[in-house]
Design a protein around this motif. Structure first.
Motif, PDB file in Angstrom:
ATOM      1  N   ASP A  37     -11.029  -3.220 -10.191  1.00  0.00           N
ATOM      2  CA  ASP A  37     -11.571  -1.870 -10.061  1.00  0.00           C
ATOM      3  C   ASP A  37     -10.529  -0.854 -10.526  1.00  0.00           C
ATOM      4  OD1 ASP A  37     -10.199  -0.463  -7.632  1.00  0.00           O
ATOM      5  OD2 ASP A  37     -10.671  -2.461  -6.880  1.00  0.00           O
ATOM      6  N   MET A  38     -11.001   0.310 -10.973  1.00  0.00           N
ATOM      7  CA  MET A  38     -10.134   1.270 -11.628  1.00  0.00           C
ATOM      8  C   MET A  38      -9.057   1.826 -10.692  1.00  0.00           C
ATOM      9  SD  MET A  38     -10.740   1.225 -14.703  1.00  0.00           S
ATOM     10  CE  MET A  38      -9.384   2.356 -14.864  1.00  0.00           C
ATOM     11  N   GLU A  39      -9.377   2.025  -9.435  1.00  0.00           N
ATOM     12  CA  GLU A  39      -8.365   2.559  -8.520  1.00  0.00           C
ATOM     13  C   GLU A  39      -7.186   1.599  -8.407  1.00  0.00           C
ATOM     14  OE1 GLU A  39      -7.837   3.913  -3.857  1.00  0.00           O
ATOM     15  OE2 GLU A  39      -9.825   3.905  -4.781  1.00  0.00           O
ATOM     16  N   LYS A  40      -7.482   0.320  -8.266  1.00  0.00           N
ATOM     17  CA  LYS A  40      -6.413  -0.672  -8.181  1.00  0.00           C
ATOM     18  C   LYS A  40      -5.633  -0.732  -9.487  1.00  0.00           C
ATOM     19  CE  LYS A  40      -5.510  -5.504  -6.974  1.00  0.00           C
ATOM     20  NZ  LYS A  40      -6.110  -6.784  -6.533  1.00  0.00           N
ATOM     21  N   ALA A  41      -6.322  -0.641 -10.620  1.00  0.00           N
ATOM     22  CA  ALA A  41      -5.647  -0.704 -11.918  1.00  0.00           C
ATOM     23  C   ALA A  41      -4.685   0.457 -12.101  1.00  0.00           C
ATOM     24  CB  ALA A  41      -6.683  -0.714 -13.042  1.00  0.00           C
ATOM     25  N   PHE A  42      -5.109   1.657 -11.733  1.00  0.00           N
ATOM     26  CA  PHE A  42      -4.218   2.804 -11.850  1.00  0.00           C
ATOM     27  C   PHE A  42      -3.014   2.657 -10.929  1.00  0.00           C
ATOM     28  CE2 PHE A  42      -7.951   5.363 -13.510  1.00  0.00           C
ATOM     29  CZ  PHE A  42      -7.416   5.458 -14.792  1.00  0.00           C
ATOM     30  N   ARG A  43      -3.237   2.079  -9.764  1.00  0.00           N
ATOM     31  CA  ARG A  43      -2.126   1.877  -8.847  1.00  0.00           C
ATOM     32  C   ARG A  43      -1.147   0.823  -9.373  1.00  0.00           C
ATOM     33  NH1 ARG A  43      -3.081   4.216  -3.826  1.00  0.00           N
ATOM     34  NH2 ARG A  43      -5.228   4.909  -3.488  1.00  0.00           N
ATOM     35  N   ARG A  44      -1.682  -0.232  -9.980  1.00  0.00           N
ATOM     36  CA  ARG A  44      -0.827  -1.322 -10.461  1.00  0.00           C
ATOM     37  C   ARG A  44      -0.106  -0.985 -11.766  1.00  0.00           C
ATOM     38  NH1 ARG A  44      -1.976  -2.599  -6.037  1.00  0.00           N
ATOM     39  NH2 ARG A  44      -2.664  -4.631  -5.263  1.00  0.00           N
ATOM     40  N   PHE A  45      -0.794  -0.291 -12.668  1.00  0.00           N
ATOM     41  CA  PHE A  45      -0.269  -0.122 -14.022  1.00  0.00           C
ATOM     42  C   PHE A  45       0.011   1.329 -14.397  1.00  0.00           C
ATOM     43  CE2 PHE A  45      -3.604  -3.616 -14.406  1.00  0.00           C
ATOM     44  CZ  PHE A  45      -2.715  -4.622 -14.071  1.00  0.00           C
ATOM     45  N   ASP A  58       0.810  -1.210   0.000  1.00  0.00           N
ATOM     46  CA  ASP A  58       0.000   0.000   0.000  1.00  0.00           C
ATOM     47  C   ASP A  58       0.849   1.268   0.000  1.00  0.00           C
ATOM     48  OD1 ASP A  58      -2.343  -1.369  -0.102  1.00  0.00           O
ATOM     49  OD2 ASP A  58      -2.690  -1.344   2.066  1.00  0.00           O
ATOM     50  N   ARG A  59       1.997   1.221   0.645  1.00  0.00           N
ATOM     51  CA  ARG A  59       2.806   2.434   0.697  1.00  0.00           C
ATOM     52  C   ARG A  59       3.635   2.626  -0.566  1.00  0.00           C
ATOM     53  NH1 ARG A  59       8.243   1.949   1.845  1.00  0.00           N
ATOM     54  NH2 ARG A  59       8.987  -0.090   2.523  1.00  0.00           N
ATOM     55  N   HIS A  60       3.596   1.658  -1.479  1.00  0.00           N
ATOM     56  CA  HIS A  60       4.369   1.763  -2.701  1.00  0.00           C
ATOM     57  C   HIS A  60       3.593   2.437  -3.833  1.00  0.00           C
ATOM     58  CE1 HIS A  60       7.860  -0.536  -1.479  1.00  0.00           C
ATOM     59  NE2 HIS A  60       7.078  -1.474  -0.989  1.00  0.00           N
ATOM     60  N   PHE A  61       2.308   2.652  -3.660  1.00  0.00           N
ATOM     61  CA  PHE A  61       1.501   3.056  -4.800  1.00  0.00           C
ATOM     62  C   PHE A  61       1.127   4.527  -4.752  1.00  0.00           C
ATOM     63  CE2 PHE A  61       0.058  -1.572  -4.582  1.00  0.00           C
ATOM     64  CZ  PHE A  61       1.120  -1.952  -5.375  1.00  0.00           C
ATOM     65  N   LEU A  62       0.810   5.054  -5.936  1.00  0.00           N
ATOM     66  CA  LEU A  62       0.447   6.453  -6.008  1.00  0.00           C
ATOM     67  C   LEU A  62      -0.726   6.764  -5.084  1.00  0.00           C
ATOM     68  CD1 LEU A  62      -1.829   7.303  -8.923  1.00  0.00           C
ATOM     69  CD2 LEU A  62      -0.850   5.036  -8.903  1.00  0.00           C
ATOM     70  N   ILE A  63      -0.749   7.980  -4.602  1.00  0.00           N
ATOM     71  CA  ILE A  63      -1.767   8.320  -3.617  1.00  0.00           C
ATOM     72  C   ILE A  63      -2.761   9.367  -4.116  1.00  0.00           C
ATOM     73  CG2 ILE A  63      -0.396   7.694  -1.606  1.00  0.00           C
ATOM     74  CD1 ILE A  63       0.456  10.575  -1.337  1.00  0.00           C
ATOM     75  N   ASN A  64      -2.418  10.124  -5.148  1.00  0.00           N
ATOM     76  CA  ASN A  64      -3.341  11.125  -5.662  1.00  0.00           C
ATOM     77  C   ASN A  64      -3.786  10.722  -7.059  1.00  0.00           C
ATOM     78  OD1 ASN A  64      -4.683  13.401  -6.637  1.00  0.00           O
ATOM     79  ND2 ASN A  64      -3.439  14.787  -5.396  1.00  0.00           N
ATOM     80  N   LEU A  65      -4.849   9.932  -7.130  1.00  0.00           N
ATOM     81  CA  LEU A  65      -5.282   9.379  -8.405  1.00  0.00           C
ATOM     82  C   LEU A  65      -5.794  10.458  -9.354  1.00  0.00           C
ATOM     83  CD1 LEU A  65      -7.122   6.207  -7.072  1.00  0.00           C
ATOM     84  CD2 LEU A  65      -4.945   6.288  -8.291  1.00  0.00           C
ATOM     85  N   GLU A  66      -6.475  11.445  -8.847  1.00  0.00           N
ATOM     86  CA  GLU A  66      -7.005  12.501  -9.705  1.00  0.00           C
ATOM     87  C   GLU A  66      -5.878  13.312 -10.324  1.00  0.00           C
ATOM     88  OE1 GLU A  66     -10.096  12.655 -10.684  1.00  0.00           O
ATOM     89  OE2 GLU A  66     -10.367  10.867  -9.456  1.00  0.00           O
ATOM     90  N   GLU A  67      -4.840  13.560  -9.533  1.00  0.00           N
ATOM     91  CA  GLU A  67      -3.671  14.277 -10.066  1.00  0.00           C
ATOM     92  C   GLU A  67      -3.011  13.458 -11.178  1.00  0.00           C
ATOM     93  OE1 GLU A  67       0.750  15.800  -8.589  1.00  0.00           O
ATOM     94  OE2 GLU A  67      -0.700  15.038  -7.137  1.00  0.00           O
ATOM     95  N   TYR A  68      -2.877  12.152 -10.935  1.00  0.00           N
ATOM     96  CA  TYR A  68      -2.278  11.280 -11.942  1.00  0.00           C
ATOM     97  C   TYR A  68      -3.082  11.296 -13.238  1.00  0.00           C
ATOM     98  CZ  TYR A  68      -1.410   6.996 -14.523  1.00  0.00           C
ATOM     99  OH  TYR A  68      -1.165   6.107 -15.524  1.00  0.00           O
TER     100      TYR A  68
END
Length: 343
Positions: free
Chosen positions: A79-87, A44-54
């Motif tokens: 789900d899209m949040e997980k996908a953005f974090r993973r990829f 969890d601490r490895h992934f982006l935290i501001n999805l809207e900014e990304y």
């Protein structure tokens, strides 16, 4: 002895369809389950935290890649949040690695050094029909590229410097993808590297058909450009960004210069990098700094060579013919690593 391979994937079409195609293939692959094991409880601490900014940044630089990630998620029922974090390739941690690059006026040869455990083993040849240039090269984190060449003959490879004092920004592999899909030449790539935010400190080596190699030293704080045909894992201009121990990377840089000055043919240059006898190919897999693959790109001919593991004959891809509609017949590149560490 551990056997690994790289699957060769070729696709022509919009990013939207490319994303779904990759997702369908990944459902039958061990890549994602293995990656989940690697991330473990700290993920969890490895992934982006501001999805809207990304998403806002990606909408500016590469909106089609957002479509690719969305369809990846559809195919994987993620789900899209997980996908953005993973990829998404933004605001993640990066493992320490080596890597060495040498370029001539007509080619670039690159060793990618890391640990086989985290290697995806996907060599991608993709021609988008919606936006962006066609690209050939190995992938990282599904959507990123480790090194590669586009249809204009722009070649890109990157080398890790350090992850200290990291900032909000893109990972090296997504930066590589953005360069190759969006830039036609070295000048455009330099402009992009000066504009986008960088998560960590990396050198990006660029070559195009004009034949002059540039190294872009990029950190979250500053970007500097120099002309050079050799690059390892330290900066020359941004000295304050370097790690404290530079003996190994400087020694490897000198070894490349000394060995490559006697080469007169791309095959000899490939062997200098790929044959451990020359002192550049690394077997430090326990330290995540062992050589996984050796790539060669020819920007004027639009050809690529690719070899996994030490002292291998390269697989040869004629990217120019592929762009004209001739599919490659290679489906898989195999390799053996003599690794004592537990994988």
């Amino acid at each position: 002895m551990k056997q690994f391979h790289s699957d060769v994937t070729q696709f022509r079409g919009p990013h939207y369809d490319f994303g779904f195609y990759q997702g369908e293939r990944l459902k039958r692959s061990p890549i994602l389950p293995n990656r989940e094991k690697q991330w473990g409880p700290r993920k969890d601490r490895h992934f982006l935290i501001n999805l809207e900014e990304y998403k806002a940044i990606m909408a500016t630089f590469a909106p089609a890649i957002l479509d690719e990630i969305r369809r990846l998620a559809d195919a994987l029922h993620m789900d899209m949040e997980k996908a953005f974090r993973r990829f998404g390739g933004y605001y993640l941690e990066y493992s320490r690695s080596g890597c060495s690059i040498f370029s001539d006026a007509s080619f670039m040869v690159r060793n990618y050094d890391s640990h086989p455990r985290g290697y995806e083993g996907r060599y991608m040849i993709y021609e988008p029909t919606d936006q962006g240039y066609a690209v050939i090269g190995p992938s990282m984190q599904m959507t990123g590229r480790i090194d590669g060449m586009n249809e204009k003959g722009l070649v890109m490879g990157y080398n890790f410097t350090h992850s200290r004092k990291s900032g909000d920004g893109f990972l090296c592999n997504m930066i590589g993808r953005l360069i190759l899909e969006n830039c036609a030449n070295v000048d455009e790539a330099i402009s992009l590297l000066k504009e986008i935010p960088h998560r960590h400190s990396f050198s990006y080596v660029l070559l195009d058909p004009a034949g002059e190699s540039h190294v872009v030293e990029a950190s979250p704080r500053e970007v500097a450009v120099r002309r050079s045909n050799v690059c390892t894992n330290h900066f020359h201009l941004l000295n304050e960004e370097n790690r404290y121990r530079l003996e190994e990377t400087r020694h490897r840089e000198k070894t490349i210069r000394d060995q490559q000055q006697h080469t007169s043919h791309p095959y000899q240059a490939f062997k200098v990098m790929n044959n451990p006898a020359h002192g550049v190919f690394s077997k430090k897999y326990d330290a995540a700094a062992g050589t996984i693959h050796t790539s060669v790109y020819f920007p004027r001919e639009l050809k690529a060579w690719f070899g996994i593991s030490p002292d291998r004959e390269p697989v040869i891809f004629d990217f120019n013919k592929w762009l004209q509609g001739d599919d490659v017949i290679v489906k898989k590149s195999k390799a053996n690593f003599n690794i004592i560490a537990h994988l």
